[in-house]
Design a protein around this motif. Structure first.
Motif, PDB file in Angstrom:
ATOM      1  N   SER A 158       0.836  -1.499  -0.437  1.00 49.11           N
ATOM      2  CA  SER A 158      -0.020  -0.283   0.145  1.00 49.11           C
ATOM      3  C   SER A 158       1.193   1.311   0.151  1.00 49.11           C
ATOM      4  CB  SER A 158      -1.486  -0.116   1.221  1.00 49.11           C
ATOM      5  OG  SER A 158      -1.569  -1.005   1.600  1.00 49.11           O
ATOM      6  N   VAL A 159       0.340   2.423   0.112  1.00 50.09           N
ATOM      7  CA  VAL A 159       0.740   3.810   0.009  1.00 50.09           C
ATOM      8  C   VAL A 159       1.002   4.572   1.016  1.00 50.09           C
ATOM      9  CG1 VAL A 159       1.337   5.194  -1.572  1.00 50.09           C
ATOM     10  CG2 VAL A 159       0.731   3.699  -2.538  1.00 50.09           C
ATOM     11  N   LEU A 160       1.369   5.092   2.159  1.00 45.95           N
ATOM     12  CA  LEU A 160       1.863   5.882   2.523  1.00 45.95           C
ATOM     13  C   LEU A 160       1.552   7.207   2.075  1.00 45.95           C
ATOM     14  CD1 LEU A 160       0.196   6.855   6.013  1.00 45.95           C
ATOM     15  CD2 LEU A 160       3.251   6.349   6.254  1.00 45.95           C
ATOM     16  N   SER A 161       0.933   8.820   1.766  1.00 46.45           N
ATOM     17  CA  SER A 161       1.294   9.866   1.109  1.00 46.45           C
ATOM     18  C   SER A 161       0.861  11.019   2.213  1.00 46.45           C
ATOM     19  CB  SER A 161       0.336  10.001   0.365  1.00 46.45           C
ATOM     20  OG  SER A 161      -1.326   9.474   0.340  1.00 46.45           O
ATOM     21  N   SER A 162       1.735  12.095   1.774  1.00 48.23           N
ATOM     22  CA  SER A 162       1.369  13.504   2.633  1.00 48.23           C
ATOM     23  C   SER A 162       1.151  14.129   2.110  1.00 48.23           C
ATOM     24  CB  SER A 162       2.278  13.422   3.455  1.00 48.23           C
ATOM     25  OG  SER A 162       2.887  12.763   4.398  1.00 48.23           O
ATOM     26  N   GLY A 163       0.115  13.856   0.764  1.00 48.47           N
ATOM     27  CA  GLY A 163      -0.114  14.841  -0.610  1.00 48.47           C
ATOM     28  C   GLY A 163       0.442  14.052  -1.649  1.00 48.47           C
ATOM     29  N   PRO A 164       0.483  14.785  -2.775  1.00 48.52           N
ATOM     30  CA  PRO A 164       0.468  14.240  -4.026  1.00 48.52           C
ATOM     31  C   PRO A 164       2.142  14.351  -4.961  1.00 48.52           C
ATOM     32  CG  PRO A 164      -0.206  16.530  -4.434  1.00 48.52           C
ATOM     33  CD  PRO A 164      -0.987  16.489  -2.870  1.00 48.52           C
ATOM     34  N   ASN A 165       2.541  14.779  -3.473  1.00 47.31           N
ATOM     35  CA  ASN A 165       4.173  14.761  -4.139  1.00 47.31           C
ATOM     36  C   ASN A 165       5.252  14.151  -2.820  1.00 47.31           C
ATOM     37  OD1 ASN A 165       3.974  16.588  -1.959  1.00 47.31           O
ATOM     38  ND2 ASN A 165       5.002  18.539  -3.645  1.00 47.31           N
ATOM     39  N   ILE A 166       4.263  12.951  -1.999  1.00 46.08           N
ATOM     40  CA  ILE A 166       5.269  12.626  -1.384  1.00 46.08           C
ATOM     41  C   ILE A 166       4.514  11.752  -0.977  1.00 46.08           C
ATOM     42  CG2 ILE A 166       6.636  12.631   1.258  1.00 46.08           C
ATOM     43  CD1 ILE A 166       6.412  16.094   0.756  1.00 46.08           C
ATOM     44  N   SER A 167       4.885  10.391  -0.886  1.00 45.79           N
ATOM     45  CA  SER A 167       4.866   8.999  -0.518  1.00 45.79           C
ATOM     46  C   SER A 167       6.206   8.203  -0.263  1.00 45.79           C
ATOM     47  CB  SER A 167       4.054   8.755  -1.710  1.00 45.79           C
ATOM     48  OG  SER A 167       4.523   8.523  -3.074  1.00 45.79           O
ATOM     49  N   LYS A 168       5.249   6.876   0.693  1.00 47.31           N
ATOM     50  CA  LYS A 168       6.358   5.833   1.464  1.00 47.31           C
ATOM     51  C   LYS A 168       5.737   4.667   0.538  1.00 47.31           C
ATOM     52  CE  LYS A 168       7.226   7.613   4.440  1.00 47.31           C
ATOM     53  NZ  LYS A 168       8.318   7.397   5.720  1.00 47.31           N
ATOM     54  N   ALA A 284       7.629  19.927 -11.562  1.00 46.98           N
ATOM     55  CA  ALA A 284       5.683  19.975 -12.379  1.00 46.98           C
ATOM     56  C   ALA A 284       5.063  21.072 -10.881  1.00 46.98           C
ATOM     57  CB  ALA A 284       5.124  18.678 -11.188  1.00 46.98           C
ATOM     58  N   GLY A 285       4.217  21.826 -11.340  1.00 42.07           N
ATOM     59  CA  GLY A 285       3.102  22.414 -10.315  1.00 42.07           C
ATOM     60  C   GLY A 285       2.245  22.129  -9.398  1.00 42.07           C
ATOM     61  N   ASP A 286       1.200  22.585  -8.981  1.00 39.74           N
ATOM     62  CA  ASP A 286       0.056  21.967  -7.934  1.00 39.74           C
ATOM     63  C   ASP A 286      -0.654  21.114  -8.772  1.00 39.74           C
ATOM     64  OD1 ASP A 286       0.473  24.371  -6.596  1.00 39.74           O
ATOM     65  OD2 ASP A 286      -0.466  25.615  -7.483  1.00 39.74           O
ATOM     66  N   ALA A 287      -0.262  19.876  -8.103  1.00 41.61           N
ATOM     67  CA  ALA A 287      -1.475  18.920  -8.519  1.00 41.61           C
ATOM     68  C   ALA A 287      -3.090  19.284  -7.718  1.00 41.61           C
ATOM     69  CB  ALA A 287      -1.524  17.576  -7.743  1.00 41.61           C
ATOM     70  N   ARG A 288      -4.000  18.272  -8.580  1.00 46.83           N
ATOM     71  CA  ARG A 288      -5.128  18.915  -8.895  1.00 46.83           C
ATOM     72  C   ARG A 288      -6.360  18.084  -7.975  1.00 46.83           C
ATOM     73  NH1 ARG A 288      -3.387  20.759 -13.692  1.00 46.83           N
ATOM     74  NH2 ARG A 288      -4.154  23.326 -14.067  1.00 46.83           N
ATOM     75  N   ALA A 289      -6.944  17.900  -7.037  1.00 51.48           N
ATOM     76  CA  ALA A 289      -7.878  16.558  -6.797  1.00 51.48           C
ATOM     77  C   ALA A 289      -9.196  16.906  -8.497  1.00 51.48           C
ATOM     78  CB  ALA A 289      -8.439  17.030  -5.782  1.00 51.48           C
ATOM     79  N   ALA A 290     -10.230  16.650  -7.727  1.00 49.39           N
ATOM     80  CA  ALA A 290     -10.989  16.322  -9.354  1.00 49.39           C
ATOM     81  C   ALA A 290     -11.919  17.762  -9.188  1.00 49.39           C
ATOM     82  CB  ALA A 290     -12.308  15.427  -8.644  1.00 49.39           C
ATOM     83  N   ASP A 291     -12.199  18.199  -8.489  1.00 50.80           N
ATOM     84  CA  ASP A 291     -13.167  19.763  -8.696  1.00 50.80           C
ATOM     85  C   ASP A 291     -12.174  21.198  -8.244  1.00 50.80           C
ATOM     86  OD1 ASP A 291     -15.404  17.765  -9.012  1.00 50.80           O
ATOM     87  OD2 ASP A 291     -15.593  17.291  -6.942  1.00 50.80           O
ATOM     88  N   TYR A 292     -10.634  20.756  -7.620  1.00 53.08           N
ATOM     89  CA  TYR A 292     -10.288  22.083  -6.868  1.00 53.08           C
ATOM     90  C   TYR A 292      -8.290  21.686  -7.257  1.00 53.08           C
ATOM     91  CZ  TYR A 292     -10.390  19.458  -3.150  1.00 53.08           C
ATOM     92  OH  TYR A 292     -10.732  18.123  -1.904  1.00 53.08           O
ATOM     93  N   VAL A 293      -7.886  23.029  -7.032  1.00 51.02           N
ATOM     94  CA  VAL A 293      -6.159  22.597  -7.072  1.00 51.02           C
ATOM     95  C   VAL A 293      -6.162  22.757  -5.649  1.00 51.02           C
ATOM     96  CG1 VAL A 293      -4.174  24.147  -7.015  1.00 51.02           C
ATOM     97  CG2 VAL A 293      -6.166  24.440  -8.945  1.00 51.02           C
ATOM     98  N   LEU A 294      -5.057  21.470  -5.526  1.00 53.03           N
ATOM     99  CA  LEU A 294      -4.223  21.379  -4.523  1.00 53.03           C
ATOM    100  C   LEU A 294      -2.451  22.423  -3.947  1.00 53.03           C
ATOM    101  CD1 LEU A 294      -4.021  17.254  -4.839  1.00 53.03           C
ATOM    102  CD2 LEU A 294      -5.765  18.851  -2.885  1.00 53.03           C
ATOM    103  N   SER A 295      -3.342  23.702  -3.757  1.00 51.43           N
ATOM    104  CA  SER A 295      -2.296  24.765  -3.842  1.00 51.43           C
ATOM    105  C   SER A 295      -1.215  24.194  -3.281  1.00 51.43           C
ATOM    106  CB  SER A 295      -3.097  25.966  -3.010  1.00 51.43           C
ATOM    107  OG  SER A 295      -4.465  26.153  -4.471  1.00 51.43           O
ATOM    108  N   ASN A 296       0.037  24.748  -3.752  1.00 48.97           N
ATOM    109  CA  ASN A 296       1.405  24.585  -3.067  1.00 48.97           C
ATOM    110  C   ASN A 296       1.728  23.362  -2.919  1.00 48.97           C
ATOM    111  OD1 ASN A 296       3.394  26.693  -2.140  1.00 48.97           O
ATOM    112  ND2 ASN A 296       3.368  25.369   0.063  1.00 48.97           N
ATOM    113  N   THR A 762      -5.282  13.018  -5.992  1.00 44.92           N
ATOM    114  CA  THR A 762      -5.738  14.034  -7.413  1.00 44.92           C
ATOM    115  C   THR A 762      -6.584  13.759  -7.740  1.00 44.92           C
ATOM    116  OG1 THR A 762      -4.275  12.353  -7.708  1.00 44.92           O
ATOM    117  CG2 THR A 762      -2.391  14.132  -7.105  1.00 44.92           C
ATOM    118  N   GLY A 763      -7.276  14.056  -8.624  1.00 47.19           N
ATOM    119  CA  GLY A 763      -7.821  13.816 -10.070  1.00 47.19           C
ATOM    120  C   GLY A 763      -6.955  12.960 -11.084  1.00 47.19           C
ATOM    121  N   ILE A 764      -7.931  12.974 -12.187  1.00 50.08           N
ATOM    122  CA  ILE A 764      -7.786  12.700 -13.302  1.00 50.08           C
ATOM    123  C   ILE A 764      -6.344  12.729 -14.004  1.00 50.08           C
ATOM    124  CG2 ILE A 764      -9.011  14.962 -15.159  1.00 50.08           C
ATOM    125  CD1 ILE A 764      -9.390  11.817 -17.119  1.00 50.08           C
ATOM    126  N   ASN A 765      -5.622  12.381 -14.226  1.00 47.48           N
ATOM    127  CA  ASN A 765      -4.155  12.525 -15.062  1.00 47.48           C
ATOM    128  C   ASN A 765      -3.386  11.915 -16.343  1.00 47.48           C
ATOM    129  OD1 ASN A 765      -1.576  13.916 -15.057  1.00 47.48           O
ATOM    130  ND2 ASN A 765      -0.966  12.235 -13.189  1.00 47.48           N
TER     131      ASN A 765
END
Length: 781
Positions: A158-168, A284-296, A762-765
């Motif tokens: 499985s994946v433990l994540s802390s936002g869209p750009n950090i995981s282990k 990469a810039g800010d990731a997006r969820a399905a309905d909004y930007v995940l800012s910073n 994160t949403g569609i990619n």
């Protein structure tokens, strides 16, 4: 954004090709026929791989494969088929048309060789463990993905994540300090305290990944209580010459643009010099969820690595160094000013802070740098035994910048809240003796010296010094259909923390000693069915953050408090695996139970902590006996030459043995499928494939109620689509791979995402990957 990203990548690829990097050479074709070695009948749907070209095909009903547009010189050919021993050979292409006949040997013809899957000069074949190797073709088609993303196709991972750009990665509920990660056979030593501290490894550098599940402490020492992940680069060239690969990736969700240049070479016959080097850049810039930007949540990575190998008679000398740097933005919505806003943010369906998409990285953020230097000497004795000496030094620096209080000056805003500097020296001596009376083994010594210096505005953990040494022996016996293994290891560890109290430094030493053991047996019941079981013990001392942590983890917007009374954590892991191998299908089914003594975990407190920097969820470290048990299944069936279906499933059950209640933050059960269609030629395209991959993640219904700030999120389904093909531009190969992640743009939150309190995942990619192999020259040996 999609049009702009794709246009940039395509223009980059074509521009590079027009520069004529690939030297003009004669084009060759290779005709291969694959037969059964017993009856000489042709074999259909045999996998033929040319690693040098990242080329893959399957044999037709006559056992034939024709490969066109090859460069001259030495070419390595890998051949694999379910129910048969794998085969690898190298041939020299000096004619326009070359024919090759390959005889594959059925597994049941060589049952006395129980380790049928792989063997190298390392000792991986000495352990009867539950091992999973990721298909190299999957890695190639998803090159540039992080280790965590690649591992998700395995059951029990499985994946433990802390936002869209950090995981282990998580293996059977274990992560962080309970897992050992080997990068180019060097144990990765980063700052593993905290869910937001990922792996500082170039995602373009690996071509092979193996996972050992369960305790593997005999060879790899403490902290392998949950398993081992081996991340390996491409092997050194076997023929003289210089070649390489240009790799480019782009993604629409966060506007990712990344590229990597890999070059390798070899020269000499009697005294051989081999080398490889790689440079990578990702932005990469800010990731997006399905309905909004995940800012910073933007990030920037870059790195370089190089390795040199020299062989003189029976001596092998290898030197390597890798440098990896990252700038990671932290979800802005996870940092709240007061308790009222914190509870409101947790209850809201959308983040409290949403800004327009951008590439700018502001506070809170992380600045990371990881440097690894290694030296390895390998000597082969005349009787087949070998001695390996390896030393490595790692320098890891992590700066964490918090969102400053409103009253803080702009000067203070530029100073890191935490500045952590970790240095690690590792040394190992191994002797692997040749087979004697059906017994083969490895004996070894290991040593580690590690130190951490904390600075910045506030100390997250105290400065400390750690020494660890161990001695171990593993012996394996095999005869005909049966194989047995036993190993034992003794470890001694001393760690001293230096805490500050009333302007004075107080040292707090702790010493630990522990004996680990393992034993296992594997038996081929018949030519198609194998059963294996093992029992192993492992242990680890509590980490410094578990003992002394007292501060804000900006990566997850959470405050953590350590517990100085924590004791050594130990494990007894038991497992049994059934493997079935038929001509057109194979499957593995495992049952495991892991009894943990003094299991260390984090538990959220009812009241958040209020600091001058804001209000944050508060977590404290606790310790109880625990039991992790479960089942895992993986299987694959080849319906025809073109169609195959694979399936993976993992069920995990974890309880607090002291009160018989569920443990918190345990991965939910999941099932994934992958349906693949592939065709050698379609229109003017070669090696066309398309994969549809649905994944179901269940609701985690087993959790201690009333403890967490919010209950686990609902179950969700995700769908992915992958397709690709090869093309030629005059004499140049080009590999194209496309992926669509979260195909239906589903809004969901994963239970193991530490950002789920504040935002969706994160949403569609849409992802495009282009690989362009090139050869500067090839010479005949």
């Amino acid at each position: 954004m999609l049009k702009k990203t794709l246009t940039t990548i395509i223009v980059f690829a074509l521009s590079w090709l027009l520069c004529n990097v690939s030297v003009a050479q004669n084009i060759h074709s290779l005709n291969i026929v694959v037969l059964d070695s017993n009856n000489l009948l042709p074999l259909e749907a045999v996998s033929i791989t040319l690693p040098q070209y990242h080329y893959y095909k399957q044999s037709n009903e006559k056992g034939e494969v024709k490969i066109d547009s090859l460069l001259g010189g030495w070419t390595t050919i890998q051949c694999s088929f379910v129910g048969y021993n794998p085969y690898t050979t190298s041939i020299y292409l000096d004619k326009k048309n070359t024919s090759l006949k390959i005889l594959l040997c059925p597994l049941h013809t060589h049952l006395h060789e129980v380790e049928i899957f792989a063997h190298t000069d390392e000792t991986e074949g000495l352990s009867i463990q539950n091992k999973n190797k990721i298909d190299p073709l999957w890695i190639e088609r998803n090159i540039g993905n992080t280790i965590t993303d690649l591992l998700k196709i395995l059951p029990g991972v499985s994946v433990l994540s802390s936002g869209p750009n950090i995981s282990k990665p998580i293996i059977r509920g274990m992560y962080g300090a309970r897992l050992v990660v080997l990068n180019n056979n060097i144990k990765q030593e980063g700052q593993q305290w905290g869910e937001e501290h990922g792996l500082e490894i170039d995602p373009f550098s690996g071509t092979a990944i193996e996972v050992i599940k369960g305790a593997a402490a005999i060879e790899y020492g403490a902290n392998s209580i949950g398993g081992v992940i081996k991340y390996q680069p491409k092997p050194f060239k076997t023929s003289n010459g210089i070649n390489g690969m240009v790799l480019m990736n782009g993604a629409t969700n966060n506007g990712l643009a990344s590229g990597s240049l890999f070059v390798e070479g070899k020269s000499g016959n009697k005294h051989q010099l081999s080398w490889r080097t790689q440079a990578t850049f990702r932005k990469a810039g800010d990731a997006r969820a399905a309905d909004y930007v995940l800012s910073n949540t933007a990030f920037t990575d870059y790195g370089i690595n190089y390795t040199i190998h020299y062989q003189y008679k029976n001596f092998h000398f290898e030197g390597s160094q890798s440098i990896w740097r990252s700038s990671l933005g932290i979800l802005r919505a996870a940092h709240i000013g007061n308790i009222t806003d914190l509870y409101a943010a947790i209850k809201n369906k959308q983040p409290a802070y949403i800004a327009p998409f951008g590439y700018k990285i502001e506070n809170p953020k992380q600045e990371l740098a990881h440097v690894v230097s290694g030296l390895k000497i390998h000597y082969e004795l005349l009787n087949g035994s070998q001695i390996v000496i390896q030393y490595s030094f790692q320098d890891n620096n992590r700066e964490e910048y918090d969102r400053p209080p409103q009253w803080s000056s702009s000067v203070n805003n530029q100073r890191a809240l935490y500045d952590l500097h970790l240095t690690t020296s590792l040394a190992e001596l191994k002797f692997e003796h040749a087979k004697w009376r059906n017994t083969k083994g490895v004996w070894g010594l290991s040593w580690m010296n590690q130190g951490n210096v904390s600075s910045g505005i506030l100390p997250l953990i105290p400065n400390y010094r750690l020494y660890n040494s161990g001695i171990y022996a593993i012996e394996k016996w095999q005869h005909k259909k049966i194989s047995a293994e036993a190993g034992i290891r003794y470890d001694w560890l001393n760690q001293t923390a230096y805490t500050r109290t009333n302007n004075s430094i107080i040292s707090k030493p702790n010493a630990y000693a522990y004996v680990s053991f393992s034993s296992g047996i594997a038996y081929w019941i018949n030519e198609s069915l194998k059963i294996q079981g093992n029992i192993a013990s492992s242990w680890r001392a509590p980490n410094m953050n578990e003992l002394y942590s007292n501060g804000l983890h900006s990566g997850i917007g959470a405050y953590e408090t350590g517990n100085e009374n924590l004791k050594t954590e130990s494990s007894i892991n038991k497992e049994i695996t059934f493997s079935v191998i038929k001509n057109t299908w194979q499957s593995d089914f495992s049952i495991f139970r892991n009894d943990m003594k003094q299991y260390i975990y984090k538990e959220p407190l009812a009241q958040p902590v209020v600091t001058i920097r804001g209000s944050f969820p508060n977590f404290v470290y606790k310790q109880n006996d625990a039991v992790f048990s479960g089942v895992e299944y993986s299987g694959k069936i080849n319906w025809s030459k073109s169609w195959n279906l694979s399936a993976q499933a993992g069920l995990l059950y974890a309880i607090n043995a002291d009160n018989n209640l569920p443990l918190i933050f345990i991965p939910a059960n999941r099932v994934s499928l992958m349906l693949t269609y592939q065709k050698e030629e379609f229109w003017k395209l070669n090696d066309v494939y398309i994969q549809f991959a649905p994944t179901f993640v269940a609701h985690q219904s087993r959790y201690p109620s009333g403890i967490d700030f919010i209950p686990p999120p609902p179950a969700y389904n995700l769908y992915a689509l992958h397709f690709g093909f090869d093309t030629h531009l005059k004499k140049q190969h080009i590999h194209w791979n496309f992926s669509i992640q979260n195909l239906l743009n589903t809004s969901y939150r994963d239970y193991l995402s530490r950002s789920r309190y504040f935002a969706d995942d994160t949403g569609i990619n849409f992802i495009l990957r282009i690989s362009v192999p090139f050869s500067i020259y090839q010479t005949k040996q």
